[in-house]
Design a protein around this motif. Sequence first.
Motif, PDB file in Angstrom:
ATOM      1  N   LEU A  85       0.955  -1.313  -0.166  1.00 33.14           N
ATOM      2  CA  LEU A  85      -0.158  -0.088  -0.451  1.00 33.14           C
ATOM      3  C   LEU A  85       0.928   1.631  -0.003  1.00 33.14           C
ATOM      4  N   GLN A  86       0.939   2.303  -0.697  1.00 38.12           N
ATOM      5  CA  GLN A  86       1.634   2.930  -1.393  1.00 38.12           C
ATOM      6  C   GLN A  86       1.435   4.649  -0.556  1.00 38.12           C
ATOM      7  N   ALA A  94       4.311   1.505   2.318  1.00 38.79           N
ATOM      8  CA  ALA A  94       5.274   1.649   1.928  1.00 38.79           C
ATOM      9  C   ALA A  94       5.327   3.311   1.917  1.00 38.79           C
ATOM     10  N   THR A  95       6.186   4.627   1.980  1.00 42.42           N
ATOM     11  CA  THR A  95       6.602   5.498   1.462  1.00 42.42           C
ATOM     12  C   THR A  95       7.021   5.077   0.112  1.00 42.42           C
ATOM     13  N   GLY A 117       9.941   0.949  -4.343  1.00 39.29           N
ATOM     14  CA  GLY A 117      10.558  -0.357  -5.398  1.00 39.29           C
ATOM     15  C   GLY A 117      11.722  -0.712  -4.638  1.00 39.29           C
ATOM     16  N   ARG A 118      12.169  -0.650  -3.375  1.00 37.85           N
ATOM     17  CA  ARG A 118      12.663  -2.130  -3.152  1.00 37.85           C
ATOM     18  C   ARG A 118      11.765  -2.739  -2.147  1.00 37.85           C
ATOM     19  N   VAL A 119      10.912  -2.930  -1.789  1.00 35.57           N
ATOM     20  CA  VAL A 119      10.521  -3.467  -1.623  1.00 35.57           C
ATOM     21  C   VAL A 119       9.826  -4.716  -2.131  1.00 35.57           C
ATOM     22  N   THR A 120       8.887  -4.406  -3.732  1.00 30.24           N
ATOM     23  CA  THR A 120       8.535  -4.694  -4.771  1.00 30.24           C
ATOM     24  C   THR A 120       9.738  -6.021  -5.702  1.00 30.24           C
ATOM     25  N   SER A 141       4.249 -13.766  -4.572  1.00 32.96           N
ATOM     26  CA  SER A 141       3.095 -13.157  -5.069  1.00 32.96           C
ATOM     27  C   SER A 141       2.508 -11.498  -4.850  1.00 32.96           C
ATOM     28  N   TYR A 142       2.387 -10.717  -4.936  1.00 31.60           N
ATOM     29  CA  TYR A 142       2.095  -9.576  -4.611  1.00 31.60           C
ATOM     30  C   TYR A 142       0.850  -8.405  -5.439  1.00 31.60           C
ATOM     31  N   GLU A 143       0.229  -7.093  -4.707  1.00 32.89           N
ATOM     32  CA  GLU A 143       0.096  -6.600  -5.544  1.00 32.89           C
ATOM     33  C   GLU A 143       0.354  -5.209  -4.676  1.00 32.89           C
ATOM     34  N   VAL A 144       0.652  -4.915  -5.654  1.00 36.32           N
ATOM     35  CA  VAL A 144       0.671  -2.904  -4.843  1.00 36.32           C
ATOM     36  C   VAL A 144      -0.515  -1.675  -5.831  1.00 36.32           C
ATOM     37  N   LEU A 145      -1.151  -1.445  -4.748  1.00 39.30           N
ATOM     38  CA  LEU A 145      -2.346  -0.295  -4.808  1.00 39.30           C
ATOM     39  C   LEU A 145      -1.854   0.905  -3.959  1.00 39.30           C
ATOM     40  N   GLU A 146      -2.306   2.283  -3.929  1.00 38.48           N
ATOM     41  CA  GLU A 146      -2.896   3.604  -4.062  1.00 38.48           C
ATOM     42  C   GLU A 146      -3.468   3.731  -2.838  1.00 38.48           C
TER      43      GLU A 146
END
Length: 259
Positions: free
Chosen positions: A165-166, A235-236, A241-244, A253-258
Amino acid sequence: MVDVLDNKRAATRFRILVQIAERQPAVSQGEIAEEVGVTSQAVSEYIRELVDDDLVEKEGRSRYRVTKEGVDWLFQAAGDVRRFADHVTEDVLGAMGEDSAIATADLQEGDIVSLSIEDGLLHASPGDEGPATGVATTDAEAGTDVGVTSFEGVIELEPGSVTVLQVPAVRSGGSREIDAETVTDHCADADLVLATGIEAVVACRQAGTEPAVTLAVGDVAADAAERGLAVTAVATTDAVGRVTDTLRDADVSYEVLEG
C-alpha cells in the motif's frame, strides 16, 4: 549401473579418467598421480586399461583423448555419484536434521508428532495423523518449544501474498494524503502489517495500527508470505521499489495499491 563407489579401484579409475578429460590431449602422468594420490606407475597401468576398454585413445607420446564411450561412461558414473550424494543429503542427513517447533500439547522425547504451520510458525501435535510427521527429541509442555527430527511427508501450506500500500512522500502531502480507512481495512485483513518510511509508519498509526516491523520490510514480507501469511506492507512511495524488488526476487505474489 557404474558404481564408482563400490571399491577403491573403481573410484581411482573414475578420477583418472576425469583428470585425462580435464588435461587432454597433453597428459602428464606425474601430475595425475599427484592429484589422485597414487604412483605414476599405477596411473600408467590405469591408462593402459582405459585404452584397452576403448574409453581413452592414445594419439602419441603422453597425448591421450577420452573417447565417446569414455564420455558416456563418465556421465553414467557421475550420475551415480550425484544420486548417491542426493540420497545422503536429502534422505540420510535430512532425516537426521533437527528443528524446533511449538508443542500444541504435552510431549515426551520419542513421541511421534504431526507437523503444521500456524501463524507462520512450526507446530507439533501428538500423533501421526497429519501429512507431515516427525519425532520429538525433547520433553515439552504445551505452548513451549520442542525439538523435532526424522521428518517425513510434506507440510500442507498455502502460500501467502503481499499487498503493498503506497503512501505519498511528505513533499507530496505524506500521510495526510492517504485515506485512513483504506489503511485500516487493508491492515485488518492482514496476518502481518509492516511499514517502511516515516510517512508509512505515521499512516499506520493514524489508522490505529502499529506495524510489526519497520526495517528490512521486503525480506520480512517475503519470508512471511512463504510461510503462508497474508501481509500488508505500507510503504512510502520512495521505498516501494525496494520492497517489490525483494518480493520479485523471492518469487512471492504481490500487488501494489494506491493509498
